[in-house]
Design a protein around this motif. Sequence first.
Motif, mmCIF file in Angstrom:
data_model
loop_
_atom_site.group_PDB
_atom_site.id
_atom_site.type_symbol
_atom_site.label_atom_id
_atom_site.label_comp_id
_atom_site.label_asym_id
_atom_site.label_seq_id
_atom_site.Cartn_x
_atom_site.Cartn_y
_atom_site.Cartn_z
ATOM 1 N N ARG A 30 -10.340 -1.553 1.388
ATOM 2 C CA ARG A 30 -9.774 -1.629 0.036
ATOM 3 C C ARG A 30 -10.701 -2.374 -0.921
ATOM 4 O O ARG A 30 -10.739 -2.099 -2.110
ATOM 5 C CB ARG A 30 -8.396 -2.294 0.061
ATOM 6 N N LEU A 64 1.028 4.319 -3.241
ATOM 7 C CA LEU A 64 0.939 5.775 -3.124
ATOM 8 C C LEU A 64 2.197 6.458 -3.669
ATOM 9 O O LEU A 64 2.130 7.595 -4.137
ATOM 10 C CB LEU A 64 0.653 6.162 -1.679
ATOM 11 N N GLU A 65 3.323 5.770 -3.626
ATOM 12 C CA GLU A 65 4.524 6.316 -4.287
ATOM 13 C C GLU A 65 4.300 6.373 -5.803
ATOM 14 O O GLU A 65 4.733 7.312 -6.471
ATOM 15 C CB GLU A 65 5.747 5.457 -3.960
ATOM 16 N N VAL A 104 -4.274 12.117 1.534
ATOM 17 C CA VAL A 104 -3.523 10.859 1.481
ATOM 18 C C VAL A 104 -2.056 11.187 1.236
ATOM 19 O O VAL A 104 -1.734 11.855 0.257
ATOM 20 C CB VAL A 104 -4.058 9.942 0.354
ATOM 21 N N ASP A 119 -8.175 12.366 -3.338
ATOM 22 C CA ASP A 119 -7.761 11.358 -2.360
ATOM 23 C C ASP A 119 -8.769 10.214 -2.218
ATOM 24 O O ASP A 119 -8.389 9.075 -1.993
ATOM 25 C CB ASP A 119 -7.546 12.018 -0.995
ATOM 26 N N ASP A 120 -10.042 10.530 -2.331
ATOM 27 C CA ASP A 120 -11.045 9.486 -2.086
ATOM 28 C C ASP A 120 -11.012 8.400 -3.150
ATOM 29 O O ASP A 120 -11.542 7.313 -2.952
ATOM 30 C CB ASP A 120 -12.452 10.090 -1.979
ATOM 31 N N SER A 132 0.820 -1.216 0.000
ATOM 32 C CA SER A 132 0.000 0.000 0.000
ATOM 33 C C SER A 132 0.858 1.272 0.000
ATOM 34 O O SER A 132 0.440 2.309 -0.519
ATOM 35 C CB SER A 132 -0.944 -0.007 1.201
ATOM 36 N N ILE A 133 2.062 1.183 0.557
ATOM 37 C CA ILE A 133 2.944 2.358 0.540
ATOM 38 C C ILE A 133 3.447 2.609 -0.884
ATOM 39 O O ILE A 133 3.426 3.732 -1.382
ATOM 40 C CB ILE A 133 4.134 2.152 1.509
ATOM 41 N N LEU A 186 -8.271 7.032 -4.293
ATOM 42 C CA LEU A 186 -7.040 6.236 -4.193
ATOM 43 C C LEU A 186 -7.218 4.974 -3.362
ATOM 44 O O LEU A 186 -6.460 4.017 -3.513
ATOM 45 C CB LEU A 186 -5.913 7.087 -3.593
ATOM 46 N N ALA A 187 -8.208 4.981 -2.471
ATOM 47 C CA ALA A 187 -8.345 3.881 -1.515
ATOM 48 C C ALA A 187 -8.648 2.551 -2.192
ATOM 49 O O ALA A 187 -8.317 1.503 -1.660
ATOM 50 C CB ALA A 187 -9.425 4.219 -0.502
ATOM 51 N N GLN A 188 -9.283 2.613 -3.353
ATOM 52 C CA GLN A 188 -9.696 1.349 -3.969
ATOM 53 C C GLN A 188 -8.971 1.059 -5.279
ATOM 54 O O GLN A 188 -9.515 0.444 -6.186
ATOM 55 C CB GLN A 188 -11.209 1.357 -4.154
ATOM 56 N N VAL A 206 1.401 6.706 -7.260
ATOM 57 C CA VAL A 206 0.471 7.824 -7.480
ATOM 58 C C VAL A 206 1.223 9.151 -7.428
ATOM 59 O O VAL A 206 1.023 10.036 -8.282
ATOM 60 C CB VAL A 206 -0.657 7.792 -6.418
ATOM 61 N N ARG A 254 -12.897 7.710 5.902
ATOM 62 C CA ARG A 254 -12.993 9.054 5.344
ATOM 63 C C ARG A 254 -14.348 9.642 5.764
ATOM 64 O O ARG A 254 -15.330 8.910 5.931
ATOM 65 C CB ARG A 254 -12.867 9.017 3.820
ATOM 66 N N PHE A 279 -4.609 13.880 -7.927
ATOM 67 C CA PHE A 279 -5.824 13.070 -8.007
ATOM 68 C C PHE A 279 -6.610 13.201 -6.705
ATOM 69 O O PHE A 279 -6.022 13.337 -5.628
ATOM 70 C CB PHE A 279 -5.477 11.595 -8.256
ATOM 71 N N GLU A 329 -16.552 11.280 4.178
ATOM 72 C CA GLU A 329 -17.671 11.031 3.267
ATOM 73 C C GLU A 329 -18.226 9.614 3.422
ATOM 74 O O GLU A 329 -19.411 9.372 3.186
ATOM 75 C CB GLU A 329 -17.264 11.304 1.812
#
Lengths: 88, 281
Positions: B141, A43-44, B176, A59-60, A39-40, A62-64, A46, B201, A57, B203
């Motif tokens: 996820r 994000l790198e 994030v 943030d919401d 997961s780290i 990115l989680a999925q 991204v 989050r 982008f 939302e």
Amino acid sequence: MNDTEIHSLIGEAVAFAEPRLKGASLKPEDTIAELGINSIAVLEIVGYLEDKLGVRFPDDELAQLNTIGGLSDLIRGHDVAAQPAQKS
Amino acid sequence: MSTQEDIAVSYDVSNEFFALWLDRRMNYSCALFEGTDDLEQAQVNKLRYFHDGARVDPGKRVLDVGCGWGANIEFLARDMGVADLTGITLSKAQFAAIEAKQIPGVKVECVSYKDYQPERPFDAAISIGMFEHIATPEEARAGKHIAIYRDYFRRVWSWTTPGSWFGLQSVIGDRVPRNPTDLREIAHATYTIFPGAITPRLEAIIASTNPYWEILEVKTRREHYEKTAAEWLRRLRSHETEIRERWGDRYEEYERYLAACVMAFAKGYQSLVQMLLRRVD
């Protein structure tokens, strides 16, 4: 950006975050988990894409992120050419 | 949700250990620094905010979901005169600590919210710093978290009487991080200190209250948690010698975690939300 350019940029980003995947053949259906990207590192990836494209982008979204195709969709979905560059 | 084993990692380290760096009431959650710089008073401010916000009065039957070491229910019983209080926690150490206090009017159960069945419904509910344990990182996820949060809100709704208010506090994920160093420090806190937990989050919380609860008030308190964590870290460091002697490497682990908390709130990676909800009847 066309699909080839997007695919090439994603390859660069993946190699930046996970050097062992440099030159790997990445397919849209490849899952991030199967590629051994944690997961780290996601994000790198991204962060690398954002720096190269001069965008941020939401943030919401990115989680999925689960697949290489998801990264492509992220780039396409935000019409990067239409956004002003974030850096000067 | 976090398993009982996960919860033990987070909360069953040692009550004496936590007592060295939390406030004297043992609030392991964000304080409310309004009109004060003192952690003790700021924690009382937070408890008072939820007392008032959840419309608690001495005649009401009140539930605390994820009651920790009992700071909130003890405050409501001893300071505000509430006579019918129930707290639930999944931590065996916290359960034993509350039982030992013998607080008049307080009942505590060591049970998961998923298995909890009250004898009678409550007139108000409060939950401070438990929401983070409802969904796991893997569930989030996979996109399952909103359904899981909604099921939680449904359960609390089913435990309450018409017209009830619900006061909720949770850490929330905000920006994030992309910086690898910051990511590693936050990941350490997430996976080492709070396994099985993830900050939702805002939302996602808002989306999942419907159709059970109406949102009447939302306040974010990022700076308050930065200040709270900084004070915890200061207190931890002031007890370094004793902690190293009694708990060894735990000192390094918690110093790293608390420093990461201060950083995460300062940089806006994390924030805190307080919500006041009213039951939809």
